[in-house]
Design a protein around this motif. Structure first.
Motif, PDB file in Angstrom:
ATOM      1  N   ARG A 253       0.572  38.230  70.030  1.00 20.21           N
ATOM      2  CA  ARG A 253       1.614  38.656  70.968  1.00 20.21           C
ATOM      3  C   ARG A 253       2.612  37.526  71.271  1.00 20.21           C
ATOM      4  O   ARG A 253       3.833  37.746  71.203  1.00 20.21           O
ATOM      5  CB  ARG A 253       0.990  39.180  72.260  1.00 20.21           C
ATOM      6  CG  ARG A 253       0.281  40.523  72.107  1.00 20.21           C
ATOM      7  CD  ARG A 253      -0.355  40.957  73.415  1.00 20.21           C
ATOM      8  NE  ARG A 253       0.640  41.248  74.422  1.00 20.21           N
ATOM      9  CZ  ARG A 253       1.127  42.469  74.675  1.00 20.21           C
ATOM     10  NH1 ARG A 253       0.697  43.502  73.979  1.00 20.21           N
ATOM     11  NH2 ARG A 253       2.025  42.648  75.619  1.00 20.21           N
TER      12      ARG A 253
ATOM     13  N   ARG B 262      -0.696  40.185  77.556  1.00 20.08           N
ATOM     14  CA  ARG B 262      -1.030  41.561  77.930  1.00 20.08           C
ATOM     15  C   ARG B 262      -1.061  41.712  79.441  1.00 20.08           C
ATOM     16  O   ARG B 262      -0.770  42.772  79.971  1.00 20.08           O
ATOM     17  CB  ARG B 262      -2.389  41.949  77.346  1.00 20.08           C
ATOM     18  CG  ARG B 262      -2.416  42.096  75.836  1.00 20.08           C
ATOM     19  CD  ARG B 262      -3.801  42.423  75.305  1.00 20.08           C
ATOM     20  NE  ARG B 262      -4.724  41.299  75.496  1.00 20.08           N
ATOM     21  CZ  ARG B 262      -5.822  41.344  76.222  1.00 20.08           C
ATOM     22  NH1 ARG B 262      -6.145  42.457  76.866  1.00 20.08           N
ATOM     23  NH2 ARG B 262      -6.611  40.290  76.329  1.00 20.08           N
TER      24      ARG B 262
ATOM     25  N   GLU C  60      -6.614  36.119  78.569  1.00 17.61           N
ATOM     26  CA  GLU C  60      -6.005  36.724  77.386  1.00 17.61           C
ATOM     27  C   GLU C  60      -6.915  36.699  76.166  1.00 17.61           C
ATOM     28  O   GLU C  60      -6.997  37.676  75.426  1.00 17.61           O
ATOM     29  CB  GLU C  60      -4.682  36.008  77.061  1.00 17.61           C
ATOM     30  CG  GLU C  60      -3.575  36.297  78.045  1.00 17.61           C
ATOM     31  CD  GLU C  60      -3.043  37.725  77.939  1.00 17.61           C
ATOM     32  OE1 GLU C  60      -2.775  38.183  76.817  1.00 17.61           O
ATOM     33  OE2 GLU C  60      -2.909  38.381  78.990  1.00 17.61           O
TER      34      GLU C  60
ATOM     35  N   LYS D  71       4.859  37.093  68.254  1.00 14.39           N
ATOM     36  CA  LYS D  71       5.830  38.176  68.123  1.00 14.39           C
ATOM     37  C   LYS D  71       7.045  37.902  69.006  1.00 14.39           C
ATOM     38  O   LYS D  71       8.199  38.113  68.598  1.00 14.39           O
ATOM     39  CB  LYS D  71       5.185  39.518  68.503  1.00 14.39           C
ATOM     40  CG  LYS D  71       6.125  40.704  68.373  1.00 14.39           C
ATOM     41  CD  LYS D  71       5.428  42.004  68.763  1.00 14.39           C
ATOM     42  CE  LYS D  71       6.385  43.188  68.659  1.00 14.39           C
ATOM     43  NZ  LYS D  71       5.741  44.464  69.056  1.00 14.39           N
TER      44      LYS D  71
END
Length: 481
Positions: A227, A181, A402, A230
């Motif tokens: 994340r 992120r 994170e 992905k």
């Protein structure tokens, strides 16, 4: 091995953390499906290490007959190198003939078909051996999904955009990595092996081989790293990825240390819940005398109960691992041990898994090796970061920024394989980090407990890791020659 008809051959890198993870992964797979057995080929280091005591302890402990350890003969390499990633890759390559001979012997056993290889990230040259026997090869990536994605991302930057990744060592430039992120500050998280052109090219060339395997197992779980996973399932352009963790060891080895183990656990039994900060820095973790003194000053000033695993560095200029001090008084002094006798304990080797799972432990000052991070998270224990080498600076960033399960003591300390640290972490910084770590209402504590529950759920029947492991096993069975 009655009923077991498929054999997976595991080849771990010759490092204790890699071997422990491999043994546990083999146990997980073979326990899940009785058609599969595992043979682990152990590469011998050219010096004594904790790997030897760990394998000895496994050999002397009654266990499952479906996981078999085979010690390869020691190979005289003819090269002289420090303990490093390059050294490990060279050592593995020198063992290709031994591996080929071992697989030939295993192939002659008619009762079982070899289903394929499961190799470590530093053993990619063994893809050639798999091809020689027309066997599928799978990668077991012992670190996390984010780091796997990050090195694939850097390799893409180099190959597709002609970027010199070695420039990151000297810049505060931020990298927008699709798996995170937040952007990462390059000079703090890029591993030291990517700081030099020769080693960076060799390492990222090794990463290219990841795209040639038949599948990649990662010791993580979907709920921990959504994340990064992905990215791995899409833009990383990798074979299918199976997050099957957290795969944890039932023990950290240690050989014949039952007496030490029992003393430590008895001391913990007498401490209040979540009151003890545990300091342990992995199989390669040690410090110079000046740094040890700074840690001691900080521990005393915090006033918190502590359990400190303190190891002696290997002799300069030699290959080797840290060992226990024969007399801890020689480095800490009687005054410190006397003043803190009611507050804490200083030990050598530590039964880390058992300590982290003890209810009196409330915080973990860690080198941020991925095995240690998972062990801490599984027990719901928050961390304070003190990385040293390999990908640990990257892990520290992920844990603090994170995931929010750790606080920072330092995130960019480096001590690559036997060299001195790049700076001295002074006692006020250590004290601040430990006090923040041990806050009973800290968000990092709440997040660690939350992820502990999610990790257990992922491994349970119907959980994400349980399902991915089933998919991997089916792929192995379907692709057995």
């Amino acid at each position: 091995m009655s009923g077991r008809t498929h054999r997976l051959i595991f080849i771990p890198a010759p490092g204790l953390g890699h071997l422990i993870s491999t043994v546990e992964m083999a146990n997980l797979i073979t326990s899940r499906d009785r058609r599969i057995s595992a043979t682990i080929l152990i590469i011998k280091l050219p010096f004594d290490s904790e790997i030897d005591s760990y394998t000895s302890s496994l050999a002397s402990t009654p266990g499952s007959s479906h996981v078999n350890l085979v010690q390869l003969p020691e190979v005289k390499t003819g090269f002289d190198a420090e303990i490093s990633m390059t050294f490990l890759v060279q050592l593995v390559a020198a063992n290709k003939t031994c591996v080929t001979e071992a697989v030939s012997r295993l192939s002659s056993e008619k009762s079982m078909r070899i289903a394929g290889f499961v190799i470590d990230m530093f053993c990619m040259c063994m893809v050639d051996v798999g091809a020689m026997f027309a066997l599928p090869t799978y990668l077991f990536f012992t670190s996390n999904a984010a780091f796997l994605g990050f090195i694939c991302f850097l390799q893409q930057l180099m190959d597709e955009h002609n970027m010199d990744v070695t420039k990151f060592k000297d810049t505060e430039e931020e990298i927008s990595f699709p798996g995170f992120r937040h952007p990462v500050q390059a000079n703090k998280v890029v591993p030291s092996i990517l700081h030099r052109e020769e080693s960076a090219n060799a390492f990222l060339s090794n990463v290219r081989w990841f795209r040639k395997v038949n599948g990649i197992i990662v010791n993580t779980f979907d709920e921990l790293e959504p994340r990064p996973l992905k990215f791995l399932h899409g833009d990383a352009k990798l074979p299918v990825v199976y997050p099957v963790g957290p795969v944890l060891s039932g023990t950290n080895g240690g050989g014949n240390r039952k007496g030490e183990h029992d003393e430590v656990m008895m001391w913990l039994d007498n401490q209040p819940a979540e009151s003890v900060v545990f300091l342990c820095f992995g199989s390669m973790g040690s410090f110079c005398k000046e740094q040890v003194k700074e840690i001691a000053v900080a521990l005393e000033r915090t006033g918190h109960r502590f359990l400190w695993s303190l190891r002696r560095p290997p002799r300069k200029g030699t290959l080797g691992f840290p060992t226990d001090y024969p007399d801890i008084e020689n480095i800490l002094g009687k005054d410190f041990l006397g003043r803190t006798a009611q507050l804490g304990r200083v030990i050598g080797w530590a039964p880390q898994v058992e300590i982290l799972s003890h209810p009196s432990v409330g915080g973990f000052v860690s080198h941020c090796g991925w095995n240690s991070a998972l062990e801490s998270l599984r027990s719901g224990v928050p961390m304070a970061t003190w990385p040293m080498y390999a990908e640990q600076q990257f892990n520290a960033y992920q844990l603090v920024v994170e995931l929010g399960v750790a606080v920072e003591i330092t995130m960019d300390y480096r001590k690559d394989f036997g060299m001195e640290g790049n700076f001295l972490v002074e006692s006020p910084e250590i004290e601040r980090g430990i006090k923040e770590l041990m806050q009973v209402d800290g968000e990092h504590r709440k997040k660690a407990k939350e992820l502990s529950g999610l990790g257990r759920k992922a491994l349970s029947e119907g959980g994400s890791s349980y399902s991915f492991l089933g998919d991997f096993i089916q792929r192995v069975l379907d692709n057995t020659p």
